[in-house]
Design an enzyme around this catalytic site. Structure first.
Site, mmCIF file in Angstrom:
data_model
loop_
_atom_site.group_PDB
_atom_site.id
_atom_site.type_symbol
_atom_site.label_atom_id
_atom_site.label_comp_id
_atom_site.label_asym_id
_atom_site.label_seq_id
_atom_site.Cartn_x
_atom_site.Cartn_y
_atom_site.Cartn_z
ATOM 1 N N GLU A 63 -12.249 1.301 -2.259
ATOM 2 C CA GLU A 63 -11.682 0.055 -1.725
ATOM 3 C C GLU A 63 -12.718 -0.670 -0.870
ATOM 4 O OE1 GLU A 63 -8.829 -1.167 1.940
ATOM 5 O OE2 GLU A 63 -8.477 0.776 0.984
ATOM 6 N N ASP A 67 -14.231 -4.283 -1.957
ATOM 7 C CA ASP A 67 -14.041 -5.435 -1.065
ATOM 8 C C ASP A 67 -15.340 -6.236 -0.947
ATOM 9 O OD1 ASP A 67 -12.738 -7.059 0.939
ATOM 10 O OD2 ASP A 67 -13.894 -5.964 2.424
ATOM 11 N N ASN A 132 -5.170 -3.087 -1.990
ATOM 12 C CA ASN A 132 -6.232 -2.090 -1.803
ATOM 13 C C ASN A 132 -6.624 -1.455 -3.133
ATOM 14 O OD1 ASN A 132 -6.125 -2.599 0.902
ATOM 15 N ND2 ASN A 132 -5.049 -0.712 1.443
ATOM 16 N N GLU A 135 -8.892 -3.756 -5.088
ATOM 17 C CA GLU A 135 -10.269 -3.687 -4.590
ATOM 18 C C GLU A 135 -10.947 -2.391 -5.037
ATOM 19 O OE1 GLU A 135 -9.968 -6.333 -0.484
ATOM 20 O OE2 GLU A 135 -9.672 -4.157 -0.391
#
Length: 338
Positions: A63, A67, A132, A135
């Site tokens: 994650e 991101d 999440n 990502e």
């Protein structure tokens, strides 16, 4: 019979993996090279699984990676799509495209949430958990196929299919910014108070914020981040300001009361000449005694005027008292104590 059961147990993992390959192909538009990255991306921390070395196995690290990659890829797409637009517009557009709410909805629409594993079973969660996972999926793509594959995935599998970039870019969703702009224009005090903080059944933090304008309570909002909670509270408060004139009246009445109190002098302005010479002992003239009749004690309770007149500070004076007034008040107080 026993041999058939053994064969079925051997086939089961392969069947599940084949189904995962097929599901990921529908989402990604290509088959994974290393399926293990994607399995990790779909593991929520609530399963509490660990490897041989005791380290947790979940999608939090992917994650984090996803991101950063998503910010870069979407930033490049927005930069290329809107030639000549200023930095503020580009930043705002990218923020809306990669917001937790947007990514959570994408995960649902793309059926990524159906593959997410939590507490030992596949389930649908909330926008926070699903965002999440999205990502983490981008992080898995980066490790499996590189940056260009991440860029291709977002351009071809997300934009156009699930998101109209132009509608997102020109749609105002920053309700907190709008409320702040309104409060500054009207010169009213705005603050966000954290009223509640807890964890949901998956261990994810949940925040609740309340808007207060000039001390008057507005609306509350909850979310899986402070920003999300404040956005929801701001949106509902803006709607209330539009629909309830009484709420607006209460806000400006509170503002009026505050400004009146701030403008009222708190004390007499000190004389700079006297302040400089306060170390000199002034010789006082002999004071003639003044006969003062003792004040009669009253058994009646003092009354408080609760008429429609609003409370203000007009009865509080900053005028200096005469010497005779001070003596008279002191003697009256002495007789009253007897």
């Amino acid at each position: 019979m026993r041999l058939n059961n053994i064969i079925d147990r051997i086939k089961l993992p392969f069947r599940k993996e084949k189904e995962l390959f097929s599901s990921l192909y529908e989402i990604l538009g290509f088959y994974p090279h290393n399926i293990e990255y994607y399995k990790m991306a779909l593991m929520h921390k609530s399963i509490r699984k660990r490897n041989d070395k005791g380290k947790p196995l979940n999608n939090e690290r992917l994650e984090f990676l996803g991101d950063a990659i998503l910010d870069a890829a979407v930033g490049y797409i927005v930069y290329r799509h809107y030639e000549g637009k200023r930095e503020g517009f580009l930043t705002n557009t990218r923020s809306k495209l990669v917001s937790r709410e947007t990514l959570g909805k994408l995960a649902t629409e793309m059926r990524l949430s159906n593959l997410l594993i939590s507490a030992g079973h596949s389930t649908s969660h909330n926008s926070y958990v699903e965002g999440n996972a999205f990502e983490a999926l981008v992080g898995a793509i980066y490790l499996d196929r590189g940056y260009e594959a991440c860029l291709w995935f977002f351009e071809n599998q997300v934009l156009g299919k699930f998101i109209d970039i132009d509608k997102v870019a020109f749609k105002e969703v920053n309700f907190k910014s709008k409320l702040l702009e309104w409060s500054q224009k009207n010169r009213v005090r705005l603050e966000y108070k954290l009223t509640k903080q807890k964890k949901d059944e998956n261990g994810s933090p949940v925040f609740t914020y309340m808007v207060q304008i000039e001390g008057v309570s507005g609306e509350s909002g909850s979310g899986y981040s402070k920003k999300e909670a404040q956005q929801k509270a701001s949106k509902d408060t803006l709607q209330r300001l539009k629909r309830e004139p009484q709420f607006v009246d209460a806000v400006f009445a509170a503002k009026t009361a505050r400004t009146q109190m701030e403008e009222e002098p708190a004390m007499a302005v000190p004389d700079p000449e006297k302040e400089q010479q306060n170390f000199i002992i002034e010789q006082q003239e002999p004071v003639e005694e003044v006969a003062v009749k003792p004040a009669k004690k009253s058994t009646k309770a003092p009354t408080i005027d609760l008429s429609e007149k609003e409370f203000d500070l007009s009865d509080i004076s900053h005028k200096e008292k005469s010497r005779e007034d001070i003596i008279a008040e002191a003697e009256a107080a002495a007789f009253a104590d007897d």
